[in-house]
Structures are given as structure tokens and as C-alpha cells.
Design a protein around this motif. Structure first.
Motif, PDB file in Angstrom:
ATOM      1  N   MET A  87       0.844  -1.176   0.000  1.00 23.99           N
ATOM      2  CA  MET A  87       0.000   0.000   0.000  1.00 23.99           C
ATOM      3  C   MET A  87       0.894   1.246   0.000  1.00 23.99           C
ATOM      4  O   MET A  87       1.840   1.333   0.760  1.00 23.99           O
ATOM      5  CB  MET A  87      -0.898  -0.015   1.233  1.00 23.99           C
ATOM      6  N   ILE A  88       0.582   2.173  -0.856  1.00 22.66           N
ATOM      7  CA  ILE A  88       1.309   3.439  -0.926  1.00 22.66           C
ATOM      8  C   ILE A  88       0.498   4.469  -0.154  1.00 22.66           C
ATOM      9  O   ILE A  88      -0.673   4.702  -0.457  1.00 22.66           O
ATOM     10  CB  ILE A  88       1.534   3.862  -2.386  1.00 22.66           C
ATOM     11  N   ASP A  89       1.123   5.076   0.853  1.00 17.57           N
ATOM     12  CA  ASP A  89       0.378   5.941   1.767  1.00 17.57           C
ATOM     13  C   ASP A  89       0.436   7.427   1.435  1.00 17.57           C
ATOM     14  O   ASP A  89      -0.065   8.250   2.185  1.00 17.57           O
ATOM     15  CB  ASP A  89       0.843   5.715   3.204  1.00 17.57           C
ATOM     16  N   HIS A  90       1.047   7.794   0.321  1.00 25.87           N
ATOM     17  CA  HIS A  90       1.055   9.208  -0.079  1.00 25.87           C
ATOM     18  C   HIS A  90       0.384   9.338  -1.448  1.00 25.87           C
ATOM     19  O   HIS A  90       0.350   8.382  -2.220  1.00 25.87           O
ATOM     20  CB  HIS A  90       2.480   9.765  -0.106  1.00 25.87           C
ATOM     21  N   PRO A  91      -0.149  10.515  -1.744  1.00 26.99           N
ATOM     22  CA  PRO A  91      -0.853  10.684  -3.020  1.00 26.99           C
ATOM     23  C   PRO A  91       0.101  10.569  -4.214  1.00 26.99           C
ATOM     24  O   PRO A  91       1.196  11.119  -4.195  1.00 26.99           O
ATOM     25  CB  PRO A  91      -1.431  12.092  -2.951  1.00 26.99           C
ATOM     26  N   LEU A  92      -0.325   9.849  -5.208  1.00 26.21           N
ATOM     27  CA  LEU A  92       0.386   9.772  -6.476  1.00 26.21           C
ATOM     28  C   LEU A  92      -0.360  10.629  -7.485  1.00 26.21           C
ATOM     29  O   LEU A  92      -1.587  10.699  -7.448  1.00 26.21           O
ATOM     30  CB  LEU A  92       0.433   8.336  -6.996  1.00 26.21           C
ATOM     31  N   SER A  93       0.364  11.250  -8.375  1.00 22.79           N
ATOM     32  CA  SER A  93      -0.288  11.982  -9.461  1.00 22.79           C
ATOM     33  C   SER A  93      -0.032  11.218 -10.756  1.00 22.79           C
ATOM     34  O   SER A  93       1.109  10.950 -11.115  1.00 22.79           O
ATOM     35  CB  SER A  93       0.210  13.416  -9.545  1.00 22.79           C
ATOM     36  N   ILE A  94      -1.116  10.839 -11.397  1.00 18.76           N
ATOM     37  CA  ILE A  94      -1.074   9.969 -12.566  1.00 18.76           C
ATOM     38  C   ILE A  94      -1.717  10.691 -13.745  1.00 18.76           C
ATOM     39  O   ILE A  94      -2.838  11.195 -13.636  1.00 18.76           O
ATOM     40  CB  ILE A  94      -1.854   8.654 -12.315  1.00 18.76           C
ATOM     41  N   LEU A  95      -1.007  10.716 -14.856  1.00 17.99           N
ATOM     42  CA  LEU A  95      -1.557  11.258 -16.106  1.00 17.99           C
ATOM     43  C   LEU A  95      -2.040  10.081 -16.941  1.00 17.99           C
ATOM     44  O   LEU A  95      -1.273   9.160 -17.240  1.00 17.99           O
ATOM     45  CB  LEU A  95      -0.479  12.040 -16.859  1.00 17.99           C
ATOM     46  N   ASP A 155     -11.935   4.441 -15.792  1.00 19.01           N
ATOM     47  CA  ASP A 155     -12.441   4.089 -14.467  1.00 19.01           C
ATOM     48  C   ASP A 155     -11.783   2.817 -13.935  1.00 19.01           C
ATOM     49  O   ASP A 155     -11.479   2.723 -12.743  1.00 19.01           O
ATOM     50  CB  ASP A 155     -13.965   3.932 -14.495  1.00 19.01           C
ATOM     51  N   ARG A 156     -11.543   1.824 -14.808  1.00 18.10           N
ATOM     52  CA  ARG A 156     -10.856   0.595 -14.386  1.00 18.10           C
ATOM     53  C   ARG A 156      -9.416   0.881 -13.963  1.00 18.10           C
ATOM     54  O   ARG A 156      -8.934   0.339 -12.972  1.00 18.10           O
ATOM     55  CB  ARG A 156     -10.869  -0.464 -15.491  1.00 18.10           C
ATOM     56  N   ILE A 157      -8.736   1.730 -14.712  1.00 16.57           N
ATOM     57  CA  ILE A 157      -7.356   2.094 -14.371  1.00 16.57           C
ATOM     58  C   ILE A 157      -7.332   2.785 -13.008  1.00 16.57           C
ATOM     59  O   ILE A 157      -6.532   2.436 -12.133  1.00 16.57           O
ATOM     60  CB  ILE A 157      -6.750   3.018 -15.455  1.00 16.57           C
ATOM     61  N   LYS A 158      -8.220   3.752 -12.822  1.00 18.55           N
ATOM     62  CA  LYS A 158      -8.270   4.485 -11.560  1.00 18.55           C
ATOM     63  C   LYS A 158      -8.576   3.549 -10.385  1.00 18.55           C
ATOM     64  O   LYS A 158      -7.921   3.628  -9.339  1.00 18.55           O
ATOM     65  CB  LYS A 158      -9.314   5.604 -11.648  1.00 18.55           C
ATOM     66  N   SER A 159      -9.522   2.665 -10.573  1.00 15.98           N
ATOM     67  CA  SER A 159      -9.885   1.719  -9.519  1.00 15.98           C
ATOM     68  C   SER A 159      -8.715   0.791  -9.178  1.00 15.98           C
ATOM     69  O   SER A 159      -8.450   0.523  -8.002  1.00 15.98           O
ATOM     70  CB  SER A 159     -11.100   0.901  -9.974  1.00 15.98           C
ATOM     71  N   THR A 160      -8.022   0.331 -10.197  1.00 18.72           N
ATOM     72  CA  THR A 160      -6.883  -0.563  -9.983  1.00 18.72           C
ATOM     73  C   THR A 160      -5.784   0.149  -9.205  1.00 18.72           C
ATOM     74  O   THR A 160      -5.227  -0.399  -8.254  1.00 18.72           O
ATOM     75  CB  THR A 160      -6.334  -1.064 -11.340  1.00 18.72           C
ATOM     76  N   ILE A 161      -5.486   1.367  -9.567  1.00 21.61           N
ATOM     77  CA  ILE A 161      -4.428   2.111  -8.867  1.00 21.61           C
ATOM     78  C   ILE A 161      -4.865   2.462  -7.447  1.00 21.61           C
ATOM     79  O   ILE A 161      -4.080   2.377  -6.502  1.00 21.61           O
ATOM     80  CB  ILE A 161      -4.012   3.351  -9.670  1.00 21.61           C
ATOM     81  N   ARG A 162      -6.112   2.820  -7.278  1.00 25.04           N
ATOM     82  CA  ARG A 162      -6.603   3.151  -5.928  1.00 25.04           C
ATOM     83  C   ARG A 162      -6.592   1.936  -4.997  1.00 25.04           C
ATOM     84  O   ARG A 162      -6.611   2.103  -3.773  1.00 25.04           O
ATOM     85  CB  ARG A 162      -8.002   3.741  -6.006  1.00 25.04           C
ATOM     86  N   SER A 163      -6.521   0.724  -5.555  1.00 20.05           N
ATOM     87  CA  SER A 163      -6.466  -0.469  -4.708  1.00 20.05           C
ATOM     88  C   SER A 163      -5.159  -0.528  -3.914  1.00 20.05           C
ATOM     89  O   SER A 163      -5.105  -1.159  -2.862  1.00 20.05           O
ATOM     90  CB  SER A 163      -6.635  -1.745  -5.549  1.00 20.05           C
ATOM     91  N   ALA A 174      -2.963   2.578  -3.944  1.00 18.97           N
ATOM     92  CA  ALA A 174      -2.627   3.980  -3.681  1.00 18.97           C
ATOM     93  C   ALA A 174      -3.925   4.784  -3.638  1.00 18.97           C
ATOM     94  O   ALA A 174      -4.277   5.484  -4.594  1.00 18.97           O
ATOM     95  CB  ALA A 174      -1.683   4.511  -4.752  1.00 18.97           C
ATOM     96  N   PRO A 175      -4.670   4.673  -2.532  1.00 22.02           N
ATOM     97  CA  PRO A 175      -6.038   5.221  -2.483  1.00 22.02           C
ATOM     98  C   PRO A 175      -6.150   6.735  -2.618  1.00 22.02           C
ATOM     99  O   PRO A 175      -7.203   7.232  -3.008  1.00 22.02           O
ATOM    100  CB  PRO A 175      -6.560   4.753  -1.119  1.00 22.02           C
ATOM    101  N   ASP A 176      -5.091   7.480  -2.338  1.00 20.50           N
ATOM    102  CA  ASP A 176      -5.171   8.942  -2.396  1.00 20.50           C
ATOM    103  C   ASP A 176      -4.654   9.519  -3.704  1.00 20.50           C
ATOM    104  O   ASP A 176      -4.338  10.708  -3.787  1.00 20.50           O
ATOM    105  CB  ASP A 176      -4.388   9.546  -1.222  1.00 20.50           C
ATOM    106  N   SER A 177      -4.573   8.697  -4.729  1.00 20.59           N
ATOM    107  CA  SER A 177      -4.016   9.136  -6.011  1.00 20.59           C
ATOM    108  C   SER A 177      -4.870  10.212  -6.664  1.00 20.59           C
ATOM    109  O   SER A 177      -6.084  10.257  -6.504  1.00 20.59           O
ATOM    110  CB  SER A 177      -3.882   7.950  -6.960  1.00 20.59           C
ATOM    111  N   ILE A 178      -4.179  11.072  -7.405  1.00 21.23           N
ATOM    112  CA  ILE A 178      -4.823  12.154  -8.157  1.00 21.23           C
ATOM    113  C   ILE A 178      -4.630  11.843  -9.635  1.00 21.23           C
ATOM    114  O   ILE A 178      -3.519  11.526 -10.067  1.00 21.23           O
ATOM    115  CB  ILE A 178      -4.163  13.508  -7.825  1.00 21.23           C
TER     116      ILE A 178
END
Length: 144
Positions: free
Chosen positions: A1-9, A19-27, A29-33
Motif C-alpha cells: 500500500m502506498i500511503d502518499h498521493p500519487l499523481s497519474i496522467l 475508471d478501471r485504471i483508476k480503480s486498480t491504482i486506488r487499490s 494507492a487510495p489517495d491518487s490524483i
């Protein structure tokens, strides 16, 4: 689990896959932007919005937009990991390798495996986080 926000383009035009990509990454890294660029024009506007940790791009964007985005980012942000989403079986089998002269890619994910790709995303991030942070620090020092 990554506990800091990631910024993803994300460079993609299909809302369901985004939406699938975002959901997968949030699994992991939940605070991702996420910043979504649906084409090359919006990429040009959004490329400098954040200090991104990763770029995820759809290979099937029309008019070679994925390859042009890859080249643009390789010039502007060479340290940034670029992940390609594709359903091109030849690409998945290595016809266009990571070392290809026209592509600079850290990973290729099959579109049909997108929901199960969290480990690939996380591995690419883990392998590149130090490099990305070093480049950011170097760029900041060079500007000041």
C-alpha cells in the motif's frame, strides 16, 4: 500500500477503461490524483499541471497519438514511467520492445488484463519512484 498521493496522467478516451485504471491504482494507492487527457491537444494543455509519478496511455488512440505522446514525454520528462495499454497481440509478444527506438515504455498491459494489473502498476512505480524524485530534486535545484 502506498500511503502518499500519487499523481497519474492518463491519456485515454474510453471512460470505462479510465475508471478501471483508476480503480486498480486506488487499490494500492487510495489517495491518487488523476489527470485525464483524451487526446494530444488536451495532453499539451495538461502536461505541466502536476509533477506526475506515472503516465498511462491507450495504444489505440487515433492518428498515432500514443506514440507522439510517448515521444513528447520522453523529451520533456524522460524520467517519467510510461505504461502502454493495448490489445495488440504482436506488441504484447514483444514486436515493439521496451528498447525500441520509437517507444520508451516501462510496461505493456493487455487491455483484457487491466483489472488484474495492480501488481504491474505498483512494480513500475516502486522501480521508478527514486528516479522520479531525484529528477524532480535536480530540476528544482537547477531552477533556483
Amino acid at each position: 500500500m502506498i500511503d502518499h498521493p500519487l499523481s497519474i496522467l492518463i491519456i485515454h478516451s474510453n471512460r470505462q477503461e479510465i475508471d478501471r485504471i483508476k480503480s486498480t491504482i486506488r487499490s494500492f494507492a487510495p489517495d491518487s490524483i488523476f489527470v485525464i487527457a483524451k487526446n494530444e491537444t488536451s495532453l499539451k494543455k495538461q502536461i505541466n499541471w502536476l509533477d506526475y509519478h506515472m503516465v498511462i496511455c491507450d495504444h489505440q488512440l487515433p492518428n498515432d497519438q500514443a506514440q507522439r505522446a510517448n515521444m513528447r514525454l520522453r523529451i520533456q520528462m524522460p524520467h517519467l514511467p510510461f505504461i502502454l495499454i493495448t490489445s495488440c497481440l504482436k506488441m504484447n509478444k514483444g514486436l515493439f520492445s521496451k528498447g525500441s527506438s520509437s517507444w520508451s515504455i516501462r510496461a505493456i498491459i493487455d487491455r483484457s488484463q487491466l483489472a488484474e494489473s495492480a501488481q504491474v502498476f505498483q512494480s513500475v512505480l516502486n522501480n521508478s519512484l527514486n528516479t522520479v524524485e531525484q529528477e524532480r530534486n535536480y530540476s528544482t535545484k537547477a531552477v533556483t
